[in-house]
Write a protein that holds these residues in place. Structure first.
Motif, mmCIF file in Angstrom:
data_model
loop_
_atom_site.group_PDB
_atom_site.id
_atom_site.type_symbol
_atom_site.label_atom_id
_atom_site.label_comp_id
_atom_site.label_asym_id
_atom_site.label_seq_id
_atom_site.Cartn_x
_atom_site.Cartn_y
_atom_site.Cartn_z
ATOM 1 N N ALA A 64 46.217 39.647 21.332
ATOM 2 C CA ALA A 64 45.756 41.037 21.375
ATOM 3 C C ALA A 64 46.850 41.942 21.923
ATOM 4 C CB ALA A 64 44.485 41.149 22.211
ATOM 5 N N PHE A 65 47.520 41.485 22.960
ATOM 6 C CA PHE A 65 48.607 42.266 23.573
ATOM 7 C C PHE A 65 49.770 42.445 22.600
ATOM 8 C CE2 PHE A 65 52.750 41.957 25.731
ATOM 9 C CZ PHE A 65 52.740 43.137 26.451
ATOM 10 N N ALA A 66 50.166 41.374 21.917
ATOM 11 C CA ALA A 66 51.342 41.424 21.049
ATOM 12 C C ALA A 66 51.102 42.282 19.811
ATOM 13 C CB ALA A 66 51.747 40.006 20.651
ATOM 14 N N LEU A 67 49.908 42.192 19.214
ATOM 15 C CA LEU A 67 49.645 42.960 18.000
ATOM 16 C C LEU A 67 49.386 44.437 18.279
ATOM 17 C CD1 LEU A 67 47.442 40.468 15.931
ATOM 18 C CD2 LEU A 67 49.872 40.999 15.641
ATOM 19 N N ARG A 68 48.930 44.759 19.486
ATOM 20 C CA ARG A 68 48.713 46.179 19.830
ATOM 21 C C ARG A 68 50.017 46.963 19.848
ATOM 22 N NH1 ARG A 68 44.803 44.637 23.842
ATOM 23 N NH2 ARG A 68 46.385 44.910 25.448
ATOM 24 N N LEU A 78 41.754 44.808 19.999
ATOM 25 C CA LEU A 78 41.702 43.736 19.016
ATOM 26 C C LEU A 78 41.079 42.455 19.550
ATOM 27 C CD1 LEU A 78 45.305 44.127 17.517
ATOM 28 C CD2 LEU A 78 43.177 45.138 16.676
ATOM 29 N N LEU A 79 40.793 42.401 20.837
ATOM 30 C CA LEU A 79 40.378 41.144 21.455
ATOM 31 C C LEU A 79 39.119 40.568 20.814
ATOM 32 C CD1 LEU A 79 41.204 39.150 23.671
ATOM 33 C CD2 LEU A 79 39.736 40.419 25.254
ATOM 34 N N GLU A 80 38.154 41.427 20.494
ATOM 35 C CA GLU A 80 36.893 40.942 19.924
ATOM 36 C C GLU A 80 37.055 40.410 18.506
ATOM 37 O OE1 GLU A 80 34.091 40.579 21.582
ATOM 38 O OE2 GLU A 80 35.133 41.307 23.362
ATOM 39 N N ARG A 81 38.169 40.716 17.879
ATOM 40 C CA ARG A 81 38.418 40.247 16.511
ATOM 41 C C ARG A 81 39.055 38.853 16.485
ATOM 42 N NH1 ARG A 81 38.570 44.603 12.748
ATOM 43 N NH2 ARG A 81 38.431 46.666 13.726
ATOM 44 N N ILE A 82 39.452 38.356 17.636
ATOM 45 C CA ILE A 82 40.264 37.147 17.692
ATOM 46 C C ILE A 82 39.403 35.929 17.988
ATOM 47 C CG2 ILE A 82 42.205 36.026 18.861
ATOM 48 C CD1 ILE A 82 43.227 38.823 19.581
ATOM 49 N N ARG A 83 39.661 34.844 17.289
ATOM 50 C CA ARG A 83 39.015 33.570 17.591
ATOM 51 C C ARG A 83 40.057 32.463 17.489
ATOM 52 N NH1 ARG A 83 37.193 31.052 12.544
ATOM 53 N NH2 ARG A 83 37.628 32.449 10.800
ATOM 54 N N LEU A 118 54.557 38.953 12.500
ATOM 55 C CA LEU A 118 53.559 39.761 11.806
ATOM 56 C C LEU A 118 53.797 41.251 12.028
ATOM 57 C CD1 LEU A 118 50.333 37.668 12.550
ATOM 58 C CD2 LEU A 118 51.558 37.857 10.376
ATOM 59 N N VAL A 119 54.171 41.617 13.236
ATOM 60 C CA VAL A 119 54.464 43.021 13.534
ATOM 61 C C VAL A 119 55.619 43.515 12.664
ATOM 62 C CG1 VAL A 119 55.363 44.594 15.286
ATOM 63 C CG2 VAL A 119 53.524 43.008 15.865
ATOM 64 N N ASP A 120 56.666 42.714 12.524
ATOM 65 C CA ASP A 120 57.817 43.097 11.698
ATOM 66 C C ASP A 120 57.418 43.248 10.229
ATOM 67 O OD1 ASP A 120 59.468 43.088 13.893
ATOM 68 O OD2 ASP A 120 60.205 41.046 13.568
ATOM 69 N N TRP A 138 43.302 49.627 12.559
ATOM 70 C CA TRP A 138 43.609 48.228 12.235
ATOM 71 C C TRP A 138 43.037 47.856 10.863
ATOM 72 C CZ3 TRP A 138 46.463 44.140 13.508
ATOM 73 C CH2 TRP A 138 46.053 42.868 13.085
ATOM 74 N N ASP A 139 41.797 48.241 10.593
ATOM 75 C CA ASP A 139 41.172 47.915 9.308
ATOM 76 C C ASP A 139 41.961 48.520 8.148
ATOM 77 O OD1 ASP A 139 39.208 46.591 10.692
ATOM 78 O OD2 ASP A 139 37.794 48.255 10.651
ATOM 79 N N GLU A 140 42.367 49.768 8.285
ATOM 80 C CA GLU A 140 43.143 50.430 7.236
ATOM 81 C C GLU A 140 44.497 49.762 7.051
ATOM 82 O OE1 GLU A 140 41.478 55.009 7.685
ATOM 83 O OE2 GLU A 140 43.116 54.308 8.973
ATOM 84 N N LEU A 141 45.110 49.362 8.151
ATOM 85 C CA LEU A 141 46.421 48.723 8.082
ATOM 86 C C LEU A 141 46.349 47.399 7.336
ATOM 87 C CD1 LEU A 141 49.396 48.364 8.873
ATOM 88 C CD2 LEU A 141 48.619 47.478 11.083
ATOM 89 N N ILE A 142 45.361 46.578 7.659
ATOM 90 C CA ILE A 142 45.247 45.266 7.015
ATOM 91 C C ILE A 142 44.885 45.417 5.543
ATOM 92 C CG2 ILE A 142 44.080 43.048 7.082
ATOM 93 C CD1 ILE A 142 46.067 43.738 9.411
ATOM 94 N N LEU A 143 44.017 46.352 5.198
ATOM 95 C CA LEU A 143 43.685 46.601 3.797
ATOM 96 C C LEU A 143 44.928 47.006 3.014
ATOM 97 C CD1 LEU A 143 41.609 46.891 1.525
ATOM 98 C CD2 LEU A 143 41.204 49.246 2.322
#
Length: 215
Positions: A64-68, A78-83, A118-120, A138-143
């Motif tokens: 969560a820290f790295a992707l933010r 993003l923490l709640e999205r991670i498993r 992934l960030v790069d 985040w949703d728009e970015l991944i789409l």
């Protein structure tokens, strides 16, 4: 105080013990894999096993820290999205063993490096999109990334350098009371000092060190 107590009590006695320790830490190469799925959730695979030491909590927070960092204000939660997925020797090879109190830090560094990949990959498309339409979620970015064919899975094999070997310092002081008639022993107080450097998760680390006092 203990000497005074023992002089004035015939059938109950107290004792105190102070034990310092120096533990040599040897980090080992560790794999980590981070994948962003079609539902915008994030799946993590690491070689370590969750044994109650908080490994999964720590790697989730690290991801969560790295992707933010994709956002300058780091305001994406993003923490709640991670498993975490329990990996096997085919999905995450060279997983090795879980021992020695180093699996958490090595696994966290492995997934952090994977997130940097992934960030790069995501950053160029994000910057181009925001130049035209402003900030994106985040949703728009991944789409958008899926539409332009960005690889949303990254694996990294963390290999520690010279800093992977270091010394950990700690000390414990315990005060106990013994009933000489019944043999009953009571722990009156136990104080711990532990240098864990930069804690990955203070709440988890504090609980783990505290639990170790009673093992």
């Amino acid at each position: 105080m203990i000497q005074s107590f023992n002089i004035n009590n015939k059938w109950k006695k107290r004792g105190i013990s102070f034990v310092p320790t120096v533990h040599k830490v040897l980090s080992r190469p560790t794999p980590g894999k981070v994948s962003i799925l079609n539902d915008d959730s994030i799946a993590i695979e690491v070689g370590g096993i969750e044994l109650g030491q908080g490994l999964w909590t720590k790697v989730k927070r690290m991801v969560a820290f790295a992707l933010r960092k994709l956002w300058s204000d780091q305001n994406q939660d993003l923490l709640e999205r991670i498993r975490v997925i329990q990996a096997d020797t085919l999905s995450v090879v060279q997983g090795g063993w879980t021992t020695g109190s180093t699996t958490s830090e090595s696994s966290c560094e492995a997934v952090r490096q994977a997130c940097n990949i992934l960030v790069d990959r995501l950053k160029p498309g994000k910057e181009q999109f925001e130049e035209k339409q402003g900030n994106m979620s985040w949703d728009e970015l991944i789409l958008k990334a899926q539409m332009i064919g960005v690889d949303l899975s990254a694996r990294e094999y963390y290999v520690p350098g010279p800093s992977g070997t270091y010394l950990n310092y700690g000390a414990a002081a315990s005060e106990v009371e013994i009933d000489l008639l019944t043999g009953a022993t009571t722990i009156l107080r136990c104080d711990l000092i532990y240098d864990c450097g930069q804690s990955l998760n203070p709440a988890v680390d504090l609980g783990q060190v505290g639990a170790g006092c009673y093992l």
